[in-house]
Design a protein around this motif. Structure first.
Motif, PDB file in Angstrom:
ATOM      1  N   ILE A 116       0.832  -1.211   0.000  1.00 46.63           N
ATOM      2  CA  ILE A 116       0.000   0.000   0.000  1.00 46.63           C
ATOM      3  C   ILE A 116       0.861   1.254   0.000  1.00 46.63           C
ATOM      4  CG2 ILE A 116      -1.652   1.343   1.354  1.00 46.63           C
ATOM      5  CD1 ILE A 116      -2.814  -1.356   2.332  1.00 46.63           C
ATOM      6  N   GLU A 117       1.904   1.260   0.821  1.00 45.57           N
ATOM      7  CA  GLU A 117       2.778   2.432   0.902  1.00 45.57           C
ATOM      8  C   GLU A 117       3.491   2.676  -0.420  1.00 45.57           C
ATOM      9  OE1 GLU A 117       5.381   1.844   4.178  1.00 45.57           O
ATOM     10  OE2 GLU A 117       3.810   2.057   5.697  1.00 45.57           O
ATOM     11  N   ILE A 118       3.963   1.624  -1.062  1.00 41.31           N
ATOM     12  CA  ILE A 118       4.657   1.775  -2.343  1.00 41.31           C
ATOM     13  C   ILE A 118       3.700   2.303  -3.409  1.00 41.31           C
ATOM     14  CG2 ILE A 118       5.750   0.508  -4.242  1.00 41.31           C
ATOM     15  CD1 ILE A 118       6.968  -1.358  -2.103  1.00 41.31           C
ATOM     16  N   CYS A 119       2.496   1.747  -3.435  1.00 37.60           N
ATOM     17  CA  CYS A 119       1.518   2.156  -4.449  1.00 37.60           C
ATOM     18  C   CYS A 119       1.017   3.582  -4.237  1.00 37.60           C
ATOM     19  CB  CYS A 119       0.330   1.183  -4.452  1.00 37.60           C
ATOM     20  SG  CYS A 119       0.745  -0.460  -5.065  1.00 37.60           S
ATOM     21  N   GLY A 120       1.088   4.064  -3.005  1.00 38.72           N
ATOM     22  CA  GLY A 120       0.672   5.433  -2.735  1.00 38.72           C
ATOM     23  C   GLY A 120       1.811   6.433  -2.785  1.00 38.72           C
ATOM     24  N   GLY A 121       2.997   5.956  -3.135  1.00 37.24           N
ATOM     25  CA  GLY A 121       4.167   6.827  -3.188  1.00 37.24           C
ATOM     26  C   GLY A 121       4.550   7.198  -4.613  1.00 37.24           C
ATOM     27  N   GLY A 143      -8.655  -5.553  -0.128  1.00 35.54           N
ATOM     28  CA  GLY A 143      -9.370  -6.733   0.349  1.00 35.54           C
ATOM     29  C   GLY A 143      -8.705  -7.379   1.548  1.00 35.54           C
ATOM     30  N   ARG A 144      -7.464  -6.995   1.830  1.00 35.88           N
ATOM     31  CA  ARG A 144      -6.715  -7.536   2.969  1.00 35.88           C
ATOM     32  C   ARG A 144      -6.625  -6.555   4.136  1.00 35.88           C
ATOM     33  NH1 ARG A 144      -6.149 -13.018   2.308  1.00 35.88           N
ATOM     34  NH2 ARG A 144      -5.594 -13.494   0.147  1.00 35.88           N
ATOM     35  N   ALA A 145      -6.672  -5.281   3.837  1.00 29.72           N
ATOM     36  CA  ALA A 145      -6.542  -4.264   4.882  1.00 29.72           C
ATOM     37  C   ALA A 145      -7.855  -4.126   5.650  1.00 29.72           C
ATOM     38  CB  ALA A 145      -6.162  -2.922   4.256  1.00 29.72           C
ATOM     39  N   ASP A 146      -7.759  -3.660   6.892  1.00 29.28           N
ATOM     40  CA  ASP A 146      -8.956  -3.412   7.687  1.00 29.28           C
ATOM     41  C   ASP A 146      -9.763  -2.279   7.077  1.00 29.28           C
ATOM     42  OD1 ASP A 146      -8.196  -5.345   9.528  1.00 29.28           O
ATOM     43  OD2 ASP A 146      -7.238  -3.897  10.876  1.00 29.28           O
ATOM     44  N   TYR A 147     -11.079  -2.352   7.229  1.00 37.60           N
ATOM     45  CA  TYR A 147     -11.900  -1.199   6.858  1.00 37.60           C
ATOM     46  C   TYR A 147     -11.446  -0.004   7.699  1.00 37.60           C
ATOM     47  CZ  TYR A 147     -15.278  -4.097   4.302  1.00 37.60           C
ATOM     48  OH  TYR A 147     -15.892  -4.932   3.399  1.00 37.60           O
ATOM     49  N   GLY A 148     -11.256   1.130   7.041  1.00 35.02           N
ATOM     50  CA  GLY A 148     -10.803   2.322   7.753  1.00 35.02           C
ATOM     51  C   GLY A 148      -9.303   2.437   7.869  1.00 35.02           C
ATOM     52  N   SER A 149      -8.550   1.603   7.148  1.00 38.25           N
ATOM     53  CA  SER A 149      -7.091   1.649   7.186  1.00 38.25           C
ATOM     54  C   SER A 149      -6.588   3.039   6.793  1.00 38.25           C
ATOM     55  CB  SER A 149      -6.510   0.613   6.216  1.00 38.25           C
ATOM     56  OG  SER A 149      -5.145   0.875   5.936  1.00 38.25           O
ATOM     57  N   ALA A 187     -11.833   3.687   1.517  1.00 39.11           N
ATOM     58  CA  ALA A 187     -10.553   4.394   1.625  1.00 39.11           C
ATOM     59  C   ALA A 187     -10.564   5.655   0.767  1.00 39.11           C
ATOM     60  CB  ALA A 187      -9.415   3.476   1.187  1.00 39.11           C
ATOM     61  N   LEU A 188     -11.133   5.565  -0.417  1.00 35.62           N
ATOM     62  CA  LEU A 188     -11.164   6.706  -1.320  1.00 35.62           C
ATOM     63  C   LEU A 188     -11.980   7.857  -0.751  1.00 35.62           C
ATOM     64  CD1 LEU A 188     -10.492   7.929  -4.099  1.00 35.62           C
ATOM     65  CD2 LEU A 188     -12.554   6.808  -4.980  1.00 35.62           C
ATOM     66  N   ILE A 189     -13.142   7.552  -0.189  1.00 38.65           N
ATOM     67  CA  ILE A 189     -14.014   8.622   0.311  1.00 38.65           C
ATOM     68  C   ILE A 189     -13.586   9.148   1.672  1.00 38.65           C
ATOM     69  CG2 ILE A 189     -16.018   7.843  -0.999  1.00 38.65           C
ATOM     70  CD1 ILE A 189     -17.036   6.445   1.459  1.00 38.65           C
ATOM     71  N   SER A 190     -12.487   8.601   2.205  1.00 36.78           N
ATOM     72  CA  SER A 190     -12.003   9.060   3.505  1.00 36.78           C
ATOM     73  C   SER A 190     -11.195  10.350   3.419  1.00 36.78           C
ATOM     74  CB  SER A 190     -11.155   7.964   4.172  1.00 36.78           C
ATOM     75  OG  SER A 190     -11.952   6.834   4.469  1.00 36.78           O
ATOM     76  N   SER A 191     -10.960  10.828   2.204  1.00 39.20           N
ATOM     77  CA  SER A 191     -10.238  12.097   2.035  1.00 39.20           C
ATOM     78  C   SER A 191     -11.136  13.098   1.323  1.00 39.20           C
ATOM     79  CB  SER A 191      -8.959  11.889   1.221  1.00 39.20           C
ATOM     80  OG  SER A 191      -9.262  11.599  -0.136  1.00 39.20           O
ATOM     81  N   GLY A 192     -10.822  14.370   1.501  1.00 42.42           N
ATOM     82  CA  GLY A 192     -11.586  15.405   0.814  1.00 42.42           C
ATOM     83  C   GLY A 192     -11.472  15.279  -0.694  1.00 42.42           C
ATOM     84  N   GLU A 193     -10.285  14.921  -1.148  1.00 40.48           N
ATOM     85  CA  GLU A 193     -10.068  14.776  -2.592  1.00 40.48           C
ATOM     86  C   GLU A 193     -10.902  13.622  -3.160  1.00 40.48           C
ATOM     87  OE1 GLU A 193      -6.646  16.824  -0.746  1.00 40.48           O
ATOM     88  OE2 GLU A 193      -7.736  14.978  -0.303  1.00 40.48           O
ATOM     89  N   GLY A 194     -10.916  12.501  -2.433  1.00 43.86           N
ATOM     90  CA  GLY A 194     -11.702  11.361  -2.883  1.00 43.86           C
ATOM     91  C   GLY A 194     -13.192  11.633  -2.838  1.00 43.86           C
ATOM     92  N   THR A 195     -13.623  12.331  -1.792  1.00 46.11           N
ATOM     93  CA  THR A 195     -15.038  12.702  -1.687  1.00 46.11           C
ATOM     94  C   THR A 195     -15.459  13.586  -2.849  1.00 46.11           C
ATOM     95  OG1 THR A 195     -15.080  12.519   0.725  1.00 46.11           O
ATOM     96  CG2 THR A 195     -16.721  13.954  -0.283  1.00 46.11           C
ATOM     97  N   GLY A 196     -14.589  14.540  -3.203  1.00 43.77           N
ATOM     98  CA  GLY A 196     -14.889  15.413  -4.334  1.00 43.77           C
ATOM     99  C   GLY A 196     -15.047  14.618  -5.616  1.00 43.77           C
ATOM    100  N   LEU A 197     -14.184  13.619  -5.799  1.00 44.50           N
ATOM    101  CA  LEU A 197     -14.265  12.768  -6.980  1.00 44.50           C
ATOM    102  C   LEU A 197     -15.610  12.046  -7.032  1.00 44.50           C
ATOM    103  CD1 LEU A 197     -12.000  12.185  -9.153  1.00 44.50           C
ATOM    104  CD2 LEU A 197     -11.686   9.990  -7.995  1.00 44.50           C
ATOM    105  N   ALA A 257     -17.770  -3.106   8.765  1.00 47.87           N
ATOM    106  CA  ALA A 257     -17.512  -1.829   8.089  1.00 47.87           C
ATOM    107  C   ALA A 257     -18.440  -0.715   8.556  1.00 47.87           C
ATOM    108  CB  ALA A 257     -17.664  -1.987   6.575  1.00 47.87           C
ATOM    109  N   VAL A 258     -19.557  -1.077   9.189  1.00 46.91           N
ATOM    110  CA  VAL A 258     -20.611  -0.092   9.438  1.00 46.91           C
ATOM    111  C   VAL A 258     -20.156   1.057  10.336  1.00 46.91           C
ATOM    112  CG1 VAL A 258     -21.603  -1.425  11.358  1.00 46.91           C
ATOM    113  CG2 VAL A 258     -23.018   0.216  10.104  1.00 46.91           C
ATOM    114  N   ASP A 259     -19.381   0.786  11.366  1.00 48.28           N
ATOM    115  CA  ASP A 259     -18.966   1.865  12.275  1.00 48.28           C
ATOM    116  C   ASP A 259     -18.088   2.884  11.545  1.00 48.28           C
ATOM    117  OD1 ASP A 259     -20.360   0.779  14.385  1.00 48.28           O
ATOM    118  OD2 ASP A 259     -18.630  -0.249  15.246  1.00 48.28           O
ATOM    119  N   VAL A 260     -17.166   2.387  10.720  1.00 47.34           N
ATOM    120  CA  VAL A 260     -16.287   3.283   9.964  1.00 47.34           C
ATOM    121  C   VAL A 260     -17.093   4.055   8.927  1.00 47.34           C
ATOM    122  CG1 VAL A 260     -14.217   3.437   8.537  1.00 47.34           C
ATOM    123  CG2 VAL A 260     -14.381   1.679  10.306  1.00 47.34           C
ATOM    124  N   ALA A 261     -18.052   3.387   8.304  1.00 48.24           N
ATOM    125  CA  ALA A 261     -18.888   4.048   7.296  1.00 48.24           C
ATOM    126  C   ALA A 261     -19.731   5.154   7.918  1.00 48.24           C
ATOM    127  CB  ALA A 261     -19.785   3.017   6.609  1.00 48.24           C
TER     128      ALA A 261
END
Length: 206
Positions: A15-20, A39-45, A93-103, A129-133
């Protein structure tokens, strides 16, 4: 190590490499690997959310395209549990940021918008996932309630998300404030959702 069951540390590294820098330079490959890692990371990672934020900032078109494809695939392959888990993890994960929400909120395609609504509904019906959502929906509310350009769009999406009566218990958790008061914003969502459900029932009876 079993490649089908990578360790948590290996998933985090991917994940870190792909986001770098590598991910920004190779977005198609990075998004493919991030989708699988979701699919492997926890919801809300937080690591996953940060990776999607970086790619959304630098490669928004590629992220938008990948999201649309994942959501479409999930709609057409309802029985694929792995795909569902990967897609919902990536979506959250995408909607957890302002940029992703805007998208998400700027999506013009009616089909993609419907898929987004369905993804939210699936998250709200997924126990781990419900609590994080719900936390993310609260953040959307706080971010956009007083934004005249976004508020109506947000209300419209939320009303669609909560139209099914089966999701009303989730909405109840959002409506009551810490002071045990009923929040008017979520009350408006409830009214719109109830009206849409009633309208759909009347249409189906014709």
């Amino acid at each position: 190590m079993d490649a089908r069951n990578p360790s948590e540390a290996k998933v985090e590294l991917v994940i870190e490499i792909c986001g770098g820098t590598w991910g920004i330079e190779h977005p198609a490959l990075a998004l493919t690997r991030l989708g699988k890692a979701a699919g492997r990371a926890d919801y809300g990672s937080v690591t996953l959310a940060n990776a999607f934020r970086e790619l959304t900032v630098h490669r928004p078109a590629e992220v938008h395209k990948a999201l649309g494809q994942w959501l479409s695939d999930m709609e057409h392959r309802q029985g694929d549990a792995n795909l569902r888990r990967q897609t919902l993890g990536a979506f959250l994960a995408l909607i957890s940021s302002g940029e992703g929400t805007g998208l998400i909120l700027d999506t013009n395609s009616p089909e993609t918008r419907l898929h987004i609504v369905h993804a939210w509904q699936k998250l709200l019906l997924t126990d781990d996932a419900v609590d994080v959502a719900l936390l993310q929906l609260k953040q959307w509310h706080q971010r956009f309630e007083d934004d005249p350009e976004r508020r109506e769009c947000l209300l419209d999406v939320l009303a669609d998300i909560f139209t099914p009566p089966s999701l009303r218990p989730r909405l109840d958790r959002l409506m009551v404030t810490e002071e045990a008061a009923i929040h008017p914003f979520w009350t408006e969502v409830l009214v719109r959702a109830a009206n849409r459900y009633q309208a759909s029932k009347e249409e189906s009876s014709l």
